[in-house]
Enzyme design. Structure first.
Site, short mmCIF file in Angstrom:
data_model
loop_
_atom_site.label_atom_id
_atom_site.label_comp_id
_atom_site.label_asym_id
_atom_site.label_seq_id
_atom_site.Cartn_x
_atom_site.Cartn_y
_atom_site.Cartn_z
N HIS A 93 48.02 34.66 41.39
CA HIS A 93 47.15 35.33 41.93
C HIS A 93 47.33 34.83 43.43
O HIS A 93 47.79 34.12 44.07
CB HIS A 93 45.88 34.42 41.57
CG HIS A 93 44.66 35.39 42.01
ND1 HIS A 93 44.13 34.98 43.27
CD2 HIS A 93 43.80 36.24 41.45
CE1 HIS A 93 42.94 35.85 43.46
NE2 HIS A 93 42.82 36.53 42.33
N GLU A 165 46.75 43.82 42.56
CA GLU A 165 45.74 43.18 43.31
C GLU A 165 46.04 43.40 44.86
O GLU A 165 46.57 42.27 45.45
CB GLU A 165 45.04 41.94 42.91
CG GLU A 165 44.77 41.76 41.35
CD GLU A 165 43.80 40.56 41.42
OE1 GLU A 165 42.67 40.95 40.93
OE2 GLU A 165 43.85 39.63 41.91
#
Ligand code: PGA
Length: 256
Positions: A93, A165
């Site tokens: 992430h 993302e």
């Protein structure tokens, strides 16, 4: 392929709050066959929630783990310890990359450790605002995909999920900072092109690619209908039960 709706709770909710939320969520949603609902709570709550969760309705994900199975790694939790407790783990992430300094080499080892321990990694990739401004988006995505998957064989790639993302679109409140469906479509196409350098074309079509970045009930429908997008990775909106269940509803409608 299923549609994935993944709630990343990040550093929010105590163990007790996580349990209450899960209880309410399970009461509110039926078992949707085509929609895989996943929640990623704090690591502290994983064990108790793994006993509480109704696996017919949803699955559990870790937010991070370390690639060594055991040893002198103070403060870490391994994929081996999570084995059997969670079905998924978010890996790479952007908050891990940029706040905790994880590079592609480390992320590659984590992806491999996840697969080895029968946990599906959700490998996050995406460019920063300045990388996009300088026209580096394609190179960044390419490096992150190739780097992250270097140890994953053709045989194991069907156990991996990719999440696009763009960092500039995460936790954004400004409309100008939301990713447009066209921008997402372009990035997802690029990701599949890079995947095709590593794997069979047919295999590549079966790898789920999720989008994440300020997803909420009003934009979820538009994002879920972007060609090539197979689900959503949701931060802020997944903390609000009514919003998360609305997004699950949207996913169900889009699938219908
Ligand atoms: P957000 O977070 O939905 O709050 O933008 C997404 C993420 O960081 O995974």
């Amino acid at each position: 392929m299923k549609t994935y709706i993944v709630g990343n709770w990040k550093l929010n909710f105590t163990v007790g709050e996580s349990s209450i939320y899960l209880h309410k969520l399970q009461k509110k949603i039926p078992n949707y066959r085509d929609v895989e609902v996943v929640v990623a709570p704090t690591a502290l709550a994983l064990q108790s929630l793994s006993l509480q969760i109704d696996r017919h309705k949803m699955k559990l994900s870790a937010q991070n783990a370390f690639y060594r199975d055991f040893g002198a790694y103070t403060g870490e939790i391994s994929f081996a310890q999570l084995r059997g407790m969670v079905d998924y783990c978010i890996v790479g992430h952007s908050e891990r990359r940029y706040i905790f300094g994880e590079d592609d080499k480390m992320i590659q080892k984590k992806v491999e450790a996840a697969v080895r321990n029968k946990i599906t990694p959700i490998l996050c990739v995406g460019e920063t605002e300045s990388e996009r401004a300088f026209g580096e988006t394609a190179d960044v995505i390419r490096d992150q995909v190739l780097g992250g998957l270097a140890d994953v064989s053709e045989e194991d790639i069907d156990k991996v999920i990719i999440a696009y993302e763009p960092i500039w679109a995460i936790s954004s409140t400004k409309a100008s900072k939301l990713a447009s469906p066209d921008e997402i479509a372009e990035a997802v196409k690029l990701i599949r092109k890079v995947l095709a350098e590593l794997y069979d074309k047919e295999t590549v079509e079966k790898i789920p690619i999720l989008f994440g970045g300020s997803v909420n009930p009003s934009n979820a429908g538009a994002y879920l209908t972007v060609p090539g997008v197979n689900g959503l990775l949701i931060g802020g909106s997944s903390l609000i039960l009514s919003e998360f269940t609305d997004i699950i509803e949207v996913a169900k409608r889009v699938r219908a």
